[in-house]
Scaffold this active site. Structure first.
Site, mmCIF file in Angstrom:
data_model
loop_
_atom_site.group_PDB
_atom_site.id
_atom_site.type_symbol
_atom_site.label_atom_id
_atom_site.label_comp_id
_atom_site.label_asym_id
_atom_site.label_seq_id
_atom_site.Cartn_x
_atom_site.Cartn_y
_atom_site.Cartn_z
ATOM 1 N N GLU A 103 15.691 -9.025 60.342
ATOM 2 C CA GLU A 103 15.262 -8.187 59.226
ATOM 3 C C GLU A 103 14.724 -8.992 58.043
ATOM 4 O O GLU A 103 15.254 -8.897 56.919
ATOM 5 C CB GLU A 103 16.404 -7.286 58.750
ATOM 6 C CG GLU A 103 16.973 -6.409 59.846
ATOM 7 C CD GLU A 103 17.937 -5.346 59.324
ATOM 8 O OE1 GLU A 103 18.310 -5.394 58.140
ATOM 9 O OE2 GLU A 103 18.302 -4.458 60.097
ATOM 10 N N GLU B 58 19.871 -3.443 66.836
ATOM 11 C CA GLU B 58 20.936 -2.856 66.008
ATOM 12 C C GLU B 58 20.711 -1.360 65.911
ATOM 13 O O GLU B 58 19.588 -0.908 65.669
ATOM 14 C CB GLU B 58 20.937 -3.404 64.571
ATOM 15 C CG GLU B 58 21.474 -4.799 64.429
ATOM 16 C CD GLU B 58 21.525 -5.277 62.974
ATOM 17 O OE1 GLU B 58 21.624 -4.445 62.052
ATOM 18 O OE2 GLU B 58 21.459 -6.505 62.780
HETATM 19 C C1 FCB Z 1 21.392 -4.087 58.898
HETATM 20 C C2 FCB Z 1 21.841 -5.530 58.907
HETATM 21 C C3 FCB Z 1 23.261 -5.720 59.340
HETATM 22 C C4 FCB Z 1 24.169 -4.625 58.828
HETATM 23 C C5 FCB Z 1 23.596 -3.267 59.146
HETATM 24 C C6 FCB Z 1 24.469 -2.103 58.717
HETATM 25 O O1 FCB Z 1 20.368 -3.916 57.980
HETATM 26 O O2 FCB Z 1 21.033 -6.316 59.742
HETATM 27 O O3 FCB Z 1 23.680 -6.990 58.936
HETATM 28 O O4 FCB Z 1 24.411 -4.793 57.492
HETATM 29 O O5 FCB Z 1 22.339 -3.142 58.534
#
Ligand code: FCB
Length: 436
Positions: A164, A344
């Site tokens: 990210e 994620e």
């Molecule tokens: C993302 C991040 C991770 C965590 C999630 C909830 O943006 O990559 O580290 O904080 O959100």
């Protein structure tokens, strides 16, 4: 979930600063998050990752949880400042040895390591020299990538450059909610370009160092809904957040909307360096966002909360699985059918340990079910989706929210460090083991 292919990769994700703790152990250098947490105004509960889940000491127990879950893969990040305490120069063998122990133990348990080089914890030594605002940092990152490749490349089959980078640029340098806490549109442009350059340089170094490895990047993409009839605000947020990293990495261009603003930082051939062939794209996806043009932020745009009647998590993130489906199809159409992994996806929930020692989290179970159904529909629609990593293995330090938001499928009782799998753990276990 009947469109999921046989060899689909099921996994869980974590990151170094959010779980490791042991911030002064074995020669680890300070990071921008250690510094950011020193200011009590920055973290909602005035906490830090100094102890977090104590994973640095407890990793064997955590790996057994991953094994018990039936996950084939584990995505984690290496802390640059354990490997090079200042971010350049001296290499710290003890730090590398920790990641070797971790990776060995994953392999012994038949879990495939997915190693991410940058999950936001930039060494403070580099921040002191200008951090990601300085072009030099991109070259230091490529050196660090090579060190990791040389030391772990024979054991790790998958490498990710950044996690990210768009959050580092916008939240860290535009809105100031994350380390290093800056609010400057100029800084956002510099950081965006230097992170992109760092990605390209690291990929070419890794191609030489670990020719067999699969390489990719991870970007968070949350579709922007034009809710307030503010198409300019929505388009700007979309360009800054969803396009400023994907377009250069996957197409070799900057979006028109920002190309002039960023041009001061772009040197000849940079876009060619950034646009490297990749083996996969990592998508982090949680929600959808709504933008509002606003002159009281340096970026000229801010994110607003969804109205209360819209389904949302305790963190105020809209629940809208249809947008994951749309996002995956859009990726396919815009960038070609590169293999995609959802690296994620997950949600915060108001988890409580009950008197029977159980954590029931029906909201999270429903969230996973609905988002996985959307992902499975996208596969049916021809998206080359190869895997899914839940965020997160366990509750952890959730950045500016400290320990107030729990995202784990394993509950962590922080005072005792006891781990307790939640109902969502057992829900995913059935899916990961192909029992639903
Ligand atoms: C993302 C991040 C991770 C965590 C999630 C909830 O943006 O990559 O580290 O904080 O959100």
């Amino acid at each position: 979930m009947n469109n999921i292919p046989e060899n689909f990769v099921w996994g869980v994700s974590t990151s170094s600063y959010q779980i490791e703790g042991s911030v002064e152990t074995d020669g680890r250098g300070k990071t921008i998050w250690d510094t950011f947490c020193e200011n009590p105004k920055n973290i909602i509960d005035q906490s830090s990752g100094a102890v977090a889940c104590d994973h640095y000491q407890r990793y064997p127990e955590d790996i057994l949880l991953i094994k018990d879950l039936g996950a084939k893969a584990y995505r984690f990040s290496t802390a640059w400042s354990r490997v090079q305490p200042e971010g350049f120069g001296k290499v710290n063998k003890a730090g590398i040895d920790f990641y070797k122990r971790l990776v060995d133990s994953l392999l012994e348990n038949n879990i495939e390591p997915w190693l991410c080089l940058n999950h936001w914890d930039l060494p403070q030594g580099l921040e002191n020299l200008g951090g990601w605002r300085s072009r030099d940092t991109a070259f230091r990152f490529a050196e660090y990538a090579e060190i990791i490749g040389k030391n772990l490349g024979d054991l790790v089959p998958n490498f990710i450059t950044h996690n990210e980078p768009n959050v580092v640029a916008l939240l860290g340098h535009g809105w100031g909610w994350h380390a290093p806490g800056m609010q400057s549109a100029d800084a956002v442009m510099a950081v965006t370009h230097h992170l992109n350059l760092a990605h390209g340089l690291a990929v070419s170094r890794l191609r030489n160092t670990v020719p067999e490895a699969k390489l990719g990047t991870v970007i968070t993409m949350q579709p922007v809904i034009d809710w307030e009839n503010d198409p300019d605000g929505s388009a700007r947020l979309d360009a800054l957040s969803n396009r400023a990293f994907t377009d250069p990495a996957l197409l070799g261009t900057y979006p028109d909307l920002i190309s002039e603003e960023i041009s001061d930082f772009v040197q000849e051939d940079d876009l060619r360096t950034i646009h490297q062939p990749l083996d996969f794209f990592g998508l982090n996806h949680y929600t959808t966002v709504r933008a509002r043009s606003s002159q009281d932020t340096a970026l000229g745009v801010k994110i607003i909360q969804p109205p209360l009647e819209i389904p949302q998590t305790v963190k105020g993130w809209e629940i809208n699985p249809e947008m994951l489906y749309q996002q995956l199809l859009e990726l396919k159409n815009r960038y070609g059918n590169l293999p995609i992994y959802i690296t994620e996806n997950g949600c915060a929930a108001p988890d409580k340990l009950d008197s029977a020692g159980r954590v029931s989290d029906p909201d999270r179970v429903a969230y996973f079910r609905d988002y996985l159904l959307a992902a499975s529909r996208a596969i049916k629609g021809g998206v080359n989706l190869k895997g899914y990593f839940a965020w997160s293995l366990m509750d952890n330090f959730e950045w500016a929210d400290g320990y107030t938001q729990r995202f784990g499928i394993v509950y962590v009782d922080f005072p005792t460090q006891k781990r307790i799998p939640k109902d969502s753990f057992y829900f995913l276990k059935k899916i990961f083991q192909n029992k639903t």
